[in-house]
Design an enzyme around this catalytic site. Structure first.
Site, PDB file in Angstrom:
ATOM      1  N   LYS A 234       0.077 -59.454 -14.601  1.00 17.79           N
ATOM      2  CA  LYS A 234      -0.456 -60.153 -13.422  1.00 17.79           C
ATOM      3  C   LYS A 234      -1.181 -59.116 -12.570  1.00 17.79           C
ATOM      4  CE  LYS A 234      -0.818 -62.481  -9.482  1.00 17.79           C
ATOM      5  NZ  LYS A 234      -1.482 -61.416  -8.729  1.00 17.79           N
ATOM      6  N   GLU A 311       9.561 -50.138  -9.152  1.00 15.81           N
ATOM      7  CA  GLU A 311       9.053 -48.939  -8.459  1.00 15.81           C
ATOM      8  C   GLU A 311       8.598 -49.418  -7.095  1.00 15.81           C
ATOM      9  OE1 GLU A 311       6.846 -46.848  -6.674  1.00 15.81           O
ATOM     10  OE2 GLU A 311       5.314 -46.873  -8.255  1.00 15.81           O
ATOM     11  N   CYS A 345       2.744 -44.917  -2.686  1.00 15.71           N
ATOM     12  CA  CYS A 345       4.174 -44.981  -2.370  1.00 15.71           C
ATOM     13  C   CYS A 345       4.809 -43.605  -2.300  1.00 15.71           C
ATOM     14  CB  CYS A 345       4.888 -45.840  -3.400  1.00 15.71           C
ATOM     15  SG  CYS A 345       4.680 -47.567  -2.978  1.00 15.71           S
ATOM     16  N   GLU A 443       7.420 -47.047   6.204  1.00 17.81           N
ATOM     17  CA  GLU A 443       6.275 -46.453   5.515  1.00 17.81           C
ATOM     18  C   GLU A 443       4.994 -46.917   6.227  1.00 17.81           C
ATOM     19  OE1 GLU A 443       6.043 -48.120   1.602  1.00 17.81           O
ATOM     20  OE2 GLU A 443       5.477 -46.211   0.717  1.00 17.81           O
TER      21      GLU A 443
HETATM   22  C1  SIN Z   1       2.269 -45.569  -6.366  1.00 18.13           C
HETATM   23  O1  SIN Z   1       1.760 -45.515  -5.270  1.00 18.13           O
HETATM   24  O2  SIN Z   1       3.151 -46.395  -6.648  1.00 18.13           O
HETATM   25  C2  SIN Z   1       1.871 -44.676  -7.504  1.00 18.13           C
HETATM   26  C3  SIN Z   1       1.503 -43.329  -7.066  1.00 18.13           C
HETATM   27  C4  SIN Z   1       1.233 -42.381  -8.226  1.00 18.13           C
HETATM   28  O3  SIN Z   1       1.296 -42.770  -9.408  1.00 18.13           O
HETATM   29  O4  SIN Z   1       1.001 -41.208  -7.949  1.00 18.13           O
END
Ligand code: SIN
Length: 546
Positions: A234, A311, A345, A443
């Site tokens: 998706k 994740e 992230c 965040e």
């Molecule tokens: C993410 O922001 O989930 C991935 C970051 C990355 O792969 O460096």
């Protein structure tokens, strides 16, 4: 992430807004000397870019109004589509199919049929297919990067970097595919023989975010295909065209029909998510996105007990000790905090600097950030693009105003850049950050570096761990004892020591606490798509008498 957020029920949506995992580059540079109303950066090319439709070397990679299911390009049964806009200009890029649960079910059914054949290919055969897909990504890297910049906003160089990063997952997992080993286990029962084989888990639902339109798909599809799974991916509503171009390359690579399916939805994202997470044929969900959405998906998956990799969001501490190489730490902060304008992230979210180097670090960081060039990702020399949408900008602004209102000092930036477009924000450096501020808890997912001062190692480790999430953490120190102590005490899944960049297909990527579970990339990434089957042979007889 906006589309992922739509997986939530209305009730959960409000909660998600606060911990929404917005998602990746470097900071703004002044492209010309023009001051705009509230910002410090101007860009003479922004008007040009806003009217620009980029030219692809191979225009057939730009798929509008069709998704890739069972080796064919199909529309949504309803004929509905949604619009996709350039985050830098708001201009319409194109339209993509608004899939619904019924369309999704068909993709799942196709993946199930394809799985029965694909699982029996040899590892070497699967390896060659992945390698071909990798080669095609590199051959079409310019076009893929153009699509990424166009729909995600990240500058051209970053987009090119993402294509390489993304393709490398296929290279890595093509090399793992022929090396899927089981174990032989000494049995406790005389005469028995025990061994294990690793089998592909089955049809996998991959739900991916907008911040890495290519890499978050390849990181999941690479290991899935390497072990013999089929996938229904998706794609994010904000960035569907890069995933659809990847599907076209999968087709050209000769990946059998139904093994890779790429579907799109924006408004129907919650219903499509519901179908993927509750359809019993899907045996595994891998999701990258926010913690609230991850929790919801986990709940939905519980009805059919699917294998899960999540994740999720982070709140990464970035610590600079007095004994650090300050210039290295500044470079690390620029790389970690401002990658993709703060939309990853693993971006540093709380920057803790020890008292002895605080002033020096703050001044040097501001000097570097001042050199950034903000503008449309297609414009030459631009280092930082827009944020993805207005909700992202609103959150960043709210964090800055909250910090200011509670006593922080804006050293640099701090405002929107309306002269560039509605999704642009100045790369910002704040000093005097304290724990009661929103940025300490949440965040930011934007280009704001907030500097907290600390005195002792114990204090900063306690502060760093004072969060429910634990994805990445970074620190800078030249004291070997400290390096080991702090690395071991940080409650995170990934630690960068004297570096702000840790992402690598060879390294296990994933978090602890409410940042989720499962690892992507590396030798560990393979296991996420496998089940271990134990086989016991009984009655193997007594040992031979010599
Ligand atoms: C993410 O922001 O989930 C991935 C970051 C990355 O792969 O460096």
């Amino acid at each position: 992430m906006a589309s992922l957020q739509k997986i939530l029920s209305p009730a959960s949506r409000a909660a998600a807004v606060t911990r929404f995992c917005f998602r990746p580059s470097t900071l703004p540079v002044i492209v010309n000397k023009t001051r705009v109303n509230t910002g410090i950066y101007g860009n003479p090319f922004s008007r040009l870019a806003s009217t620009m439709v980029p030219k692809l070397k191979d225009p057939s990679l730009f798929k509008q109004n069709v998704c890739y299911v069972n080796g064919e390009w199909v529309t949504a049964a309803s004929g509905k589509t949604f619009e996709v806009h350039d985050p830098a200009t708001g201009a319409l890029i194109g339209t993509a199919p608004e899939f619904d649960p019924h369309d999704t079910e068909k993709a799942i059914a196709a993946a199930a049929v394809a799985f029965e054949q694909f699982r029996h290919k040899t590892g070497r055969e699967r390896s060659k297919l992945l390698r071909k897909w990798y080669d095609l990504m590199l051959e079409n890297a310019d076009d893929l990067a153009t699509l990424i910049t166009w729909e995600n906003g990240k500058p051209a160089a970053d987009a090119r970097g993402e294509v390489t990063y993304a393709a490398n997952f296929f290279e890595w997992f093509s090399e793992e595919a022929p090396r899927i080993y089981g174990d032989t286990i000494p049995s406790s029962v005389p005469g028995n023989r025990v061994f294990t084989i690793k089998e592909p888990v089955g049809v996998c639902g991959l739900i991916t975010p907008w911040n890495f339109p290519a890499a978050m798909i390849t990181r999941k599809a690479g290991p899935a295909l390497a072990v013999g799974c089929s996938v229904v991916c998706k794609a994010p509503g904000e960035t569907p065209f890069t995933p659809l171009a990847l599907a076209e390359l999968a087709h050209r690579a000769g990946i059998p029909p139904g093994v890779v399916n790429v579907i799109t939805a924006l408004h129907n994202t919650p219903q499509v998510g519901q179908e993927l997470t509750t359809n019993p044929t899907v045996r595994k969900i891998s999701f990258t996105g926010s913690t609230p959405v991850g929790k919801l998906l986990m709940k939905q998956c519980s009805t059919t007990l699917k294998k899960l990799s999540l994740e999720l969001g982070g709140n990464a501490p970035f610590i600079v000790f007095d004994d650090a190489d300050v210039d290295l730490a500044v470079a690390g902060a620029v790389a970690s905090k401002f990658r993709s304008s703060g939309q990853t992230c693993v971006c540093a979210n709380r920057i803790f600097v020890q008292r002895g180097v605080y002033a020096e670090f703050a001044a040097k960081l501001a000097d570097q950030v001042r050199k950034f060039r903000v503008g449309h990702g297609f414009d030459a020399g631009v280092t930082h693009g827009p944020l993805i949408h207005s909700r992202a900008i609103d959150k960043v602004e709210q964090h800055v105003r909250d910090a200011e209102g509670k006593g922080a000092t804006v050293v640099l930036g701090g405002h929107r850049l309306p002269g560039l477009g509605k999704n642009f924000f100045e790369p910002t450096v704040l000093t005097g950050m304290t724990t009661g501020m929103a940025m300490a808890e949440e965040e930011t997912f934007g280009p704001v570096a907030g500097l907290f001062e600390f005195e002792t190692e114990e204090e900063v480790v306690r502060l760093a761990n004072a969060t429910q999430v634990g994805l990445a953490g970074y620190f800078f120190s030249r004291d070997l004892g400290r390096v080991n102590r702090v690395a071991e005490h940080l409650e995170v899944g990934m630690v960068g020591v004297n570096t702000g960049l840790i992402s690598d297909p060879a390294s296990p990527f994933g978090g602890v606490k409410e940042s989720g579970f499962g690892r992507e990339g590396s030798l560990y990434g393979i296991g996420e798509y496998q089940v271990t089957k134990m086989i016991t042979y009984g009655g193997m007889g007594k040992p031979l008498q010599a």
